[in-house]
Design an enzyme around this catalytic site. Structure first.
Site, PDB file in Angstrom:
ATOM      1  N   GLU A 161      35.118  24.411  99.109  1.00 11.07           N
ATOM      2  CA  GLU A 161      33.502  24.623  99.152  1.00 11.07           C
ATOM      3  C   GLU A 161      33.144  24.456  97.494  1.00 11.07           C
ATOM      4  O   GLU A 161      33.234  25.332  96.836  1.00 11.07           O
ATOM      5  CB  GLU A 161      32.972  25.824  99.705  1.00 11.07           C
ATOM      6  CG  GLU A 161      33.264  25.883 101.261  1.00 11.07           C
ATOM      7  CD  GLU A 161      32.380  25.148 101.870  1.00 11.07           C
ATOM      8  OE1 GLU A 161      31.607  24.352 101.429  1.00 11.07           O
ATOM      9  OE2 GLU A 161      32.560  25.275 103.346  1.00 11.07           O
ATOM     10  N   CYS A 195      25.042  27.018  95.393  1.00 10.05           N
ATOM     11  CA  CYS A 195      25.707  25.771  95.541  1.00 10.05           C
ATOM     12  C   CYS A 195      24.666  24.737  96.374  1.00 10.05           C
ATOM     13  O   CYS A 195      24.730  23.565  96.258  1.00 10.05           O
ATOM     14  CB  CYS A 195      26.935  25.896  96.005  1.00 10.05           C
ATOM     15  SG  CYS A 195      27.246  26.843  97.772  1.00 10.05           S
TER      16      CYS A 195
END
Length: 403
Positions: A161, A195
């Site tokens: 990720e 993010c």
């Protein structure tokens, strides 16, 4: 880590929700029965634990990302080895104590869950350890590529990720009020350190100035300060290095023709506070393709949906994306094969704020991993295809006759 109290509470709630989700999931780890072409044979799939799962998390979600991984890994029958971010050790210790209490209360070995506080050397050791079949890493694309290399060299599995450079598109038929509120949350929430933070904003030329004027006005009202105080929307960026990166980023933006519409400076105070920033810039500027991990929003003009999709897909990262529109044809093009190339493709909501029920993750330089909902549990298990012959003959597949 510096986020405001409401977001911190939300993060803890996310772990609680993941625990609930995983408990229900523990009764649904189903395999498939596959019809066999051979008489008196049965074929099916069995899912078994991998054994040990390594989890390396980042500072910006110091407990939620652990929850996404550990809750599912544990109900799949694995042990977990966790390395929290070196700058959020108190969260690592606090979460570990809670888990240790649960294990003890249920007469389970404490070694089922192990954690470490420390730097890159611990992460590297986890990535290189052949006893850890799966390593889940959350962080930058640069470090993620190193982790992937170490894990691949020993034929392990990686769940990555990584970076996001997320775009939000506002078309001429959008609900402007809804879009503006969404942009504000997506761009300044967690001081731009998610993010899934909105970093690129593409506005249709017909509503460009109207949206921009409203947004600049809202930015000037944002309360920056102590994240524990009521009414604060933006706390400090995480470290002194984060503050310095913001300053370097603003300098680069200006050198590439970016025009600062609001913000653009650090705030001289005790703490690493910076101003949420809106930048008018050309989509051709190379800085737009990079992830500046702070509250900086690039604003650009578009004429058509096709142009917006092309620009959305033009960056190395592929995590989250969103379009604001009221037209069904726009919606279905956006979510279809010629639309957004991201792992998260939203309509009329921000790029951030994902629910745990859907698989979270992205494509390209974001790493391709998926965590939390859907069938993400399969990553934490190994699949065996089993065939049982309950007859007395030995028919072969594809009708082969071996004498």
């Amino acid at each position: 880590m510096g986020k405001i109290l409401a977001e911190g509470i939300g993060e803890v709630q996310e772990v609680i929700d993941m625990c609930d989700y995983a408990v229900g999931l523990s009764r649904q780890l189903n395999g498939s029965i596959v019809p066999s072409e051979r008489p008196d044979h049965m074929m099916f799939e069995v899912w078994n634990p991998l054994g040990v799962v390594g989890v390396i998390t980042a500072f910006n979600f110091p407990c939620a990302v652990l929850g996404w991984n550990a809750c599912i890994a544990l109900v799949c029958g694995n042990c977990v080895v966790w390395k929290g971010a070196p700058t959020t050790p108190l969260v690592t210790i606090a979460v570990t104590k809670l888990i240790a209490e649960v294990l003890e209360k249920n007469n389970l070995p404490s070694a089922i869950f192990t954690s470490f506080c420390g730097g890159a050397e611990i992460g590297e050791a986890i990535a290189k350890d052949t006893r850890i079949p799966l390593v889940s890493f959350t962080g930058s694309s640069k470090v993620g590529s190193k982790v992937q290399k170490f894990v691949n060299e020993r034929f392990g599995k990686c769940l990555l990720e990584l970076s996001g450079n997320n775009a939000l598109i506002v078309m001429d038929d959008a609900n402007i009020g809804l879009a503006v509120r969404s942009i504000l949350f997506a761009a300044v929430g967690t001081a731009g350190q998610r993010c899934t933070t909105c970093r690129r904003l593409y506005l249709h030329e017909s509503i460009y100035q109207s949206v921009l004027d409203q947004l600049v006005g809202l930015y000037k009202q944002v309360k920056i300060g102590d994240p524990l105080e009521k009414g604060t929307l933006v706390g400090p960026v995480h470290t002194q290095a984060s503050r310095e990166n913001f300053e370097k980023g603003i300098s680069t933006i200006k050198s590439q023709g970016g025009k600062i519409l609001t913000g653009g400076s650090v705030i001289e105070s005790d703490g690493n506070f910076v101003q949420p920033t809106i930048v008018e810039i050309s989509s051709d500027a190379s800085v737009v393709k990079e992830e500046l991990f702070g509250p900086v929003l690039y604003v650009m003009k578009i004429k058509t949906l096709e142009e917006a999709i092309e620009l959305n897909n033009s960056v190395p990262q592929g995590l989250s994306s969103s379009v604001f529109t009221s037209k069904p044809e726009t919606i279905f093009k956006w979510i279809g094969p010629h639309g957004s190339d991201c792992g998260i493709v939203n309509v009329n909501i921000p790029t951030n704020g994902a629910e745990i029920g859907g698989a979270f993750g992205g494509e390209k330089a974001t790493g391709g991993g998926r965590e939390a909902g859907s069938d993400s549990w399969k990553q934490y298990m190994r699949r065996s295809t089993c065939t049982i012959n309950y007859g007395s003959e030995l028919p072969l597949a594809q009708g082969i006759n071996f004498g």
